[in-house]
Scaffold this active site. Sequence first.
Site, PDB file in Angstrom:
ATOM      1  N   ASP A  11       0.833  -1.195   0.000  1.00 16.81           N
ATOM      2  CA  ASP A  11       0.000   0.000   0.000  1.00 16.81           C
ATOM      3  C   ASP A  11       0.874   1.253   0.000  1.00 16.81           C
ATOM      4  OD1 ASP A  11      -2.341  -1.482   0.095  1.00 16.81           O
ATOM      5  OD2 ASP A  11      -2.461  -1.441   2.279  1.00 16.81           O
ATOM      6  N   TYR A  67       6.392  -8.387   8.802  1.00 16.86           N
ATOM      7  CA  TYR A  67       6.023  -6.983   8.905  1.00 16.86           C
ATOM      8  C   TYR A  67       6.247  -6.471  10.326  1.00 16.86           C
ATOM      9  CZ  TYR A  67       3.327  -7.764   4.582  1.00 16.86           C
ATOM     10  OH  TYR A  67       2.932  -8.084   3.299  1.00 16.86           O
ATOM     11  N   ASP A  86      -6.688   2.102   8.073  1.00 18.98           N
ATOM     12  CA  ASP A  86      -5.383   2.746   8.175  1.00 18.98           C
ATOM     13  C   ASP A  86      -5.578   4.248   8.081  1.00 18.98           C
ATOM     14  OD1 ASP A  86      -5.834   3.279   5.493  1.00 18.98           O
ATOM     15  OD2 ASP A  86      -4.157   2.084   4.740  1.00 18.98           O
ATOM     16  N   ARG A 104      -3.791  -4.493   7.528  1.00 23.74           N
ATOM     17  CA  ARG A 104      -4.856  -3.553   7.914  1.00 23.74           C
ATOM     18  C   ARG A 104      -6.051  -4.308   8.483  1.00 23.74           C
ATOM     19  NH1 ARG A 104      -6.973  -1.085   3.275  1.00 23.74           N
ATOM     20  NH2 ARG A 104      -5.811  -2.467   1.922  1.00 23.74           N
TER      21      ARG A 104
END
Length: 248
Positions: free
Chosen positions: A51, A79, A93, A190
Amino acid sequence: MRQLDFIEGEILYIDKPLGWTSFDAVKRIRGAITRRLKVKKIKVGHAGTLDPLATGVMIVTTGRATKRIEELQAGVKEYIATLEIGATTPSFDLESTVDAVYPTEHITADSVAAVLETFKGRIEQVPPAFSAIKIDGKRAYNMARKGQTPELKPKILVIDEIELLEYDPLPEGRKKAVIRVVCSKGTYIRALARDIGLALNSGAHLTALQRTRVGDTTLAECMSVKEVADMIARAPVVMPEKDESDAS
């Protein structure tokens, strides 16, 4: 410096900048290659979209190496994600603004750590409405931005590791949690933030995301987009034959 062959295929590891789409990064690298080779076009792709509000490891392939995209993006991902607990946004987000706030007085670092444990293993996850998934030929995020509610089916994925790294208070009674996640292809961090908030009897959204590993490739092995573009401009390259610029 070894000779680069962008037609036969190169695999480049970049640290995608904040605010760039994955396509922005590919476009910049493609432009650097076409200028260097003096061709109008060449195949350049990427393995695993990030993203715009995420940074970190992105694998870019060129020429015939684009055929390896499925193989390259199948590796596990790691992550580092920052969550704000106590508030939600429609996109899960910072792409959208806070739409609801929730209590956090009952939440402690220990309770967050305990909830994270429940996400280990095979889980079902409903993708975010603000995603590139197609529904009847339309991107879900285009529908969501028009105020529509796309119906998205849950997917099975695997969380191999998940742990709490930091937990701190924020203004207005909200809390910040920094977590590390090792997961399978197709995991939406997310959406994981959303589900963690629900599991805490509160709400949460993602405020920062960095992909630190794809397969065996770590962030330490990646270059900035500028460094890659500079390397392409300087490195010895195999110049294409006239009919090779369309290689696939």
